[in-house]
Scaffold this active site. Structure first.
Site, short mmCIF file in Angstrom:
data_model
loop_
_atom_site.label_atom_id
_atom_site.label_comp_id
_atom_site.label_asym_id
_atom_site.label_seq_id
_atom_site.Cartn_x
_atom_site.Cartn_y
_atom_site.Cartn_z
N GLU A 46 0.84 -1.20 0.00
CA GLU A 46 0.00 0.00 0.00
C GLU A 46 0.87 1.25 0.00
O GLU A 46 1.61 1.50 0.95
CB GLU A 46 -0.91 0.00 1.24
N ARG B 131 10.69 1.24 9.27
CA ARG B 131 10.34 0.64 10.56
C ARG B 131 9.46 -0.60 10.37
O ARG B 131 8.81 -0.75 9.35
CB ARG B 131 9.60 1.65 11.45
N LYS C 195 3.59 -2.06 13.29
CA LYS C 195 3.31 -1.95 14.73
C LYS C 195 1.82 -1.83 14.95
O LYS C 195 1.09 -1.34 14.10
CB LYS C 195 3.98 -0.69 15.30
N PHE D 55 -0.68 0.32 17.06
CA PHE D 55 -0.62 1.54 17.85
C PHE D 55 -1.75 1.57 18.87
O PHE D 55 -2.87 1.16 18.59
CB PHE D 55 -0.67 2.75 16.92
MG MG Z 1 -5.53 1.88 0.63
#
Ligand code: MG
Ligand code: ADP
Length: 145
Positions: free
Chosen positions: A78, A103, A106, A108
């Site tokens: 994406e 990174r 994750k 959040f």
């Molecule tokens: Mg999208």
């Protein structure tokens, strides 16, 4: 190593996860493009260059991650192009050159945390792309019409 990666495909509908509502629309590639990635590629957020149809080459951040929609068995790719487009470009041909890793993926704790992380990713991408080892890829043959 695995980078740079050059990916090209038609922009398809994503999973309606509301990226646009977070101020960060992400253009999705078809499954075939994700399936063509090296099997041991680290998931997470990467930066590089992107081009929509015959338009200019812009900076981008791209999330390469396990897709919950496919029971986390397939990757999704994406791309957020760092540019304000006047219109959506579903159906367009998107080319990206992936240059570096920012990174890991994750979870959040809150939406605000997620939004700050995305803003930080965009700043990091911009900075990294200004160094000459990365600028040269903006003019790569891959992006020629
Ligand atoms: Mg999208
Ligand atoms: P989807 O779930 O369909 O991917 P998003 O909310 O992520 O929906 O929006 C993605 C769409 O927004 C892209 O397919 C593209 O047509 C459009 N778009 C507009 N501006 C951008 C941008 N700067 N970067 C990526 N996509 C954009």
């Amino acid at each position: 190593s695995q980078l740079p990666l050059f990916l090209k495909g038609q922009v398809v509908n994503g999973f309606g996860r509301g990226s646009k509502d977070l101020g960060c629309p992400t253009a999705n590639f078809p499954r075939e493009v994700a399936q063509s990635l090296p099997k041991d590629l680290k998931t997470g957020v990467y930066y590089g260059w992107a081009k929509v149809d015959s338009g200019p080459v812009y900076k981008m951040v791209v999330n390469i991650g396990w897709c919950p929609f496919y029971q986390n068995k397939e990757l999704s790719v994406e791309t957020h192009v760092i540019h304000n487009f006047d219109e959506d470009f579903y159906g367009s041909i998107l080319k990206i050159c992936v240059l570096g890793y920012l990174r890991p993926e994750k979870n959040f704790p809150s939406l605000n945390n997620l939004i700050s992380a995305i803003k930080q990713d965009i700043e990091d991408a911009k900075q990294n792309l200004d160094i000459k080892e990365n600028i040269i890829f903006r003019d790569h043959d891959f992006f020629k019409n």
